[in-house]
Design a protein around this motif. Structure first.
Motif, PDB file in Angstrom:
ATOM      1  N   SER B 115       0.810  -1.218   0.000  1.00  0.00           N
ATOM      2  CA  SER B 115       0.000   0.000   0.000  1.00  0.00           C
ATOM      3  C   SER B 115       0.844   1.268   0.000  1.00  0.00           C
ATOM      4  O   SER B 115       0.331   2.358   0.222  1.00  0.00           O
ATOM      5  CB  SER B 115      -0.925   0.016   1.225  1.00  0.00           C
ATOM      6  N   CYS B 117       3.321   4.365  -1.428  1.00  0.00           N
ATOM      7  CA  CYS B 117       3.175   5.278  -2.562  1.00  0.00           C
ATOM      8  C   CYS B 117       4.357   5.211  -3.532  1.00  0.00           C
ATOM      9  O   CYS B 117       4.165   5.183  -4.751  1.00  0.00           O
ATOM     10  CB  CYS B 117       3.005   6.701  -2.045  1.00  0.00           C
ATOM     11  N   TYR B 169      -0.180  11.538  -9.713  1.00  0.00           N
ATOM     12  CA  TYR B 169      -0.475  10.437  -8.785  1.00  0.00           C
ATOM     13  C   TYR B 169      -1.709  10.835  -7.994  1.00  0.00           C
ATOM     14  O   TYR B 169      -1.763  11.939  -7.443  1.00  0.00           O
ATOM     15  CB  TYR B 169       0.704  10.223  -7.834  1.00  0.00           C
ATOM     16  N   LYS B 171      -4.229   9.281  -4.955  1.00  0.00           N
ATOM     17  CA  LYS B 171      -4.496   8.150  -4.060  1.00  0.00           C
ATOM     18  C   LYS B 171      -5.765   8.404  -3.259  1.00  0.00           C
ATOM     19  O   LYS B 171      -6.126   9.544  -2.980  1.00  0.00           O
ATOM     20  CB  LYS B 171      -3.319   7.861  -3.135  1.00  0.00           C
ATOM     21  N   ASP B 173      -6.868   7.891   0.251  1.00  0.00           N
ATOM     22  CA  ASP B 173      -6.235   7.624   1.541  1.00  0.00           C
ATOM     23  C   ASP B 173      -7.029   6.616   2.353  1.00  0.00           C
ATOM     24  O   ASP B 173      -8.242   6.703   2.411  1.00  0.00           O
ATOM     25  CB  ASP B 173      -6.201   8.887   2.407  1.00  0.00           C
ATOM     26  N   ALA B 180      -2.046   4.282   0.961  1.00  0.00           N
ATOM     27  CA  ALA B 180      -3.006   4.252  -0.145  1.00  0.00           C
ATOM     28  C   ALA B 180      -3.979   3.074   0.028  1.00  0.00           C
ATOM     29  O   ALA B 180      -3.545   1.932   0.101  1.00  0.00           O
ATOM     30  CB  ALA B 180      -2.255   4.109  -1.462  1.00  0.00           C
ATOM     31  N   GLY B 183      -3.874   3.664  -4.943  1.00  0.00           N
ATOM     32  CA  GLY B 183      -3.189   4.815  -5.532  1.00  0.00           C
ATOM     33  C   GLY B 183      -2.796   4.488  -6.965  1.00  0.00           C
ATOM     34  O   GLY B 183      -2.406   3.354  -7.251  1.00  0.00           O
TER      35      GLY B 183
END
Ligand SMILES: Cc1cc2nc3c(=O)[nH]c(=O)nc-3n(C[C@H](O)[C@H](O)[C@H](O)COP(=O)(O)OP(=O)(O)OC[C@H]3O[C@@H](n4cnc5c(N)ncnc54)[C@H](O)[C@@H]3O)c2cc1C
Ligand code: FES
Ligand code: FES
Lengths: 161, 259
Positions: B115, B117, B169, B171, B173, B180, B183
């Motif tokens: 998860s 980024c 990008y 994502k 949250d 992410a 994301g």
């Protein structure tokens, strides 16, 4: 154990620490600076926030030996020289920015870091900056208000009372 | 935590030698993942070898359309740099300000949390991971959940990012951790389109080939209308596999719109 030395709130200090000793443990147990609170001990809540060389960090997520030689500021360093509350602390009192007070040291240190880089933050910027500082009591409104007030902005219209 | 010593050599060669000599020694980057892991006693290293005193692993430089970021560069420094705005925005959205002041790009890519980024940024930009032994293309580097191509005593020293024409990008949250939930990193360089997805797949970060083909033909959010990725998606208390698959499509369209 190794001897770890740093400057805390302007004062040179030195105390032994194990490799696994956290900075939060060193401050609270070796230096007896218990203003820095340990809430979750997992890096999530931000109660343990201090400044290391001017940057806010979670002191439970850093080893004491990693702070060897660093300049540290804790909530004990936020009061004025005569012991009266500093501007941010006073604003928290004036605007009811705390209830139980457990998160407050972290909130004050986070606020100080924000205002140093951004002296007049918007409400949205304050809220974004507090993303790693959790409060179980206030619902955040009065914390945001306190920080806005500490920055010298009119807070009559900010958040709820 | 179990007991261990921390060493902080000032030479990279010394770090590698220590790791080769002691297979229970572990590298310490910013500690934002490793320290919580040690607290849970999920690891019992004999010693931690910190990278903090190796200055040449820190900093960002640009040359000939390539941005090189040292492995020990913290997220806050990448966020403040504008060389690849989409990458700086990604770094500025990681965790919270305290995490960004300590966590490093090298630590994030070595850890390869499903998860996280940065894996989406590295894969979505076609980056090259530079290590003490070799250079690894992002396409060959990520090997599934928490798995990478890194060998025993191999340390990431830098990451090379080619500057794209356009990139973004986006994502969704996971609100408690700010990792992410899903994301998506989209980039376009000439006619080359990359779509990298994190937070969604049971196999970790991946390139969404169907979306790349659709966007190569028509680089617009509408090109992805109704598309969701195939393959096994993560299901947990935060979202079902179907929900995550749906979110991938939504985040991808938003990322294209933001390019
Ligand atoms: C509250 C919180 C919120 C977070 N939110 C996010 C988020 O939204 N998105 C996100 O992507 N991440 C998030 N993170 C993770 C964060 O980005 C970490 O910084 C990152 O995963 C690890 O980097 P580090 O430098 O702290 O590495 P460390 O914790 O020191 O190390 C992690 C692993 O990588 C190894 N390692 C470290 N450096 C190197 C290197 N140069 N070469 C080889 N191996 C190395 C270590 O041995 C260890 O196994 C969050 C973390 C916290 C605590
Ligand atoms: S006690 Fe350090 S983050 Fe909660
Ligand atoms: S005032 Fe109680 S946790 Fe914030």
């Amino acid at each position: 154990m190794t001897q770890v030395s740093m400057t805390v709130n302007g004062k040179a200090v030195s105390a032994p620490a194990e490799g696994r000793s956290l900075l939060s443990t060193y401050l609270r147990e070796a230096l007896q600076l218990t203003g820095t609170h340990v809430g979750c001990d997992t890096g999530q809540c931000g109660a343990c926030t201090v400044h290391v060389n001017g940057k806010m960090v979670k002191s439970c997520n850093m080893f004491a030996t990693e702070a060897d030689g660093a300049e540290i500021t804790t909530v004990e360093g936020m009061a004025n020289g005569d012991g009266s509350l500093g501007v941010i602390q006073q604003a928290f009192q004036d605007h009811h920015g705390l209830q139980c007070g457990f998160c407050t040291p972290g909130m004050v240190m986070a606020a100080a870091a924000l205002l140093k880089d951004n002296p007049k933050p918007s409400e949205a910027e304050v809220r974004a900056h507090l993303s790693g500082n959790l409060c179980r009591c206030t619902g955040y409104h009065n914390i945001v208000k306190s920080i806005m007030a500490a920055s010298g902005q009119d807070v009559a219209a900010v958040a709820a009372e | 935590m179990y007991e261990f010593d921390i060493k902080a050599p000032s030479k990279l060669g010394k770090v590698v030698r220590k790791l080769k000599k002691d297979e229970d020694a572990v590298v310490l980057g910013g500690g934002q993942t490793l320290i919580p892991t040690l607290k849970q006693r999920l690891a019992a290293p004999s010693q931690l070898i910190s990278l903090a005193k190796i200055d040449k692993l820190k900093g960002i430089s640009s040359d000939n359309g390539v941005v090189t970021i040292g492995a020990s560069t913290v997220h806050a420094d990448v966020a403040a740099d504008g060389a690849i705005p989409a990458l700086s925005a990604l770094a500025g959205g990681i965790g919270d300000p305290s995490v960004r002041n300590r966590g490093t790009i090298g630590g994030s890519l070595a850890n390869n949390d499903p998860s996280a980024c940065y894996p989406a940024g590295a894969l979505g930009l076609g980056a090259t991971i530079v290590t003490t032994d070799r250079k690894i293309a992002a396409d060959d580097y990520f090997r599934g959940l928490f798995e990478t191509a890194l060998e025993g005593a191999e340390i990431i020293t830098a990451i090379e990012f080619p500057v794209p024409d356009k990139a973004a990008y986006v994502k969704f949250d996971q609100p408690a951790s700010r990792f992410a939930l899903v994301g998506v990193f989209v980039s376009r360089t000439g006619s080359d389109v990359r779509v990298a997805v994190t937070g969604a797949s049971e196999s970790g970060v991946f390139r969404w080939a169907e979306a790349e083909a659709a966007l190569a033909a028509n680089f617009a959010p509408e090109a992805l209308e109704g598309m969701t990725p195939s393959g096994d998606m993560i299901g947990d208390i935060h979202g079902s596999p179907e929900y995550r698959a749906h979110l991938v499509g939504v985040m991808a369209r938003r990322a294209v719109a933001a390019c």
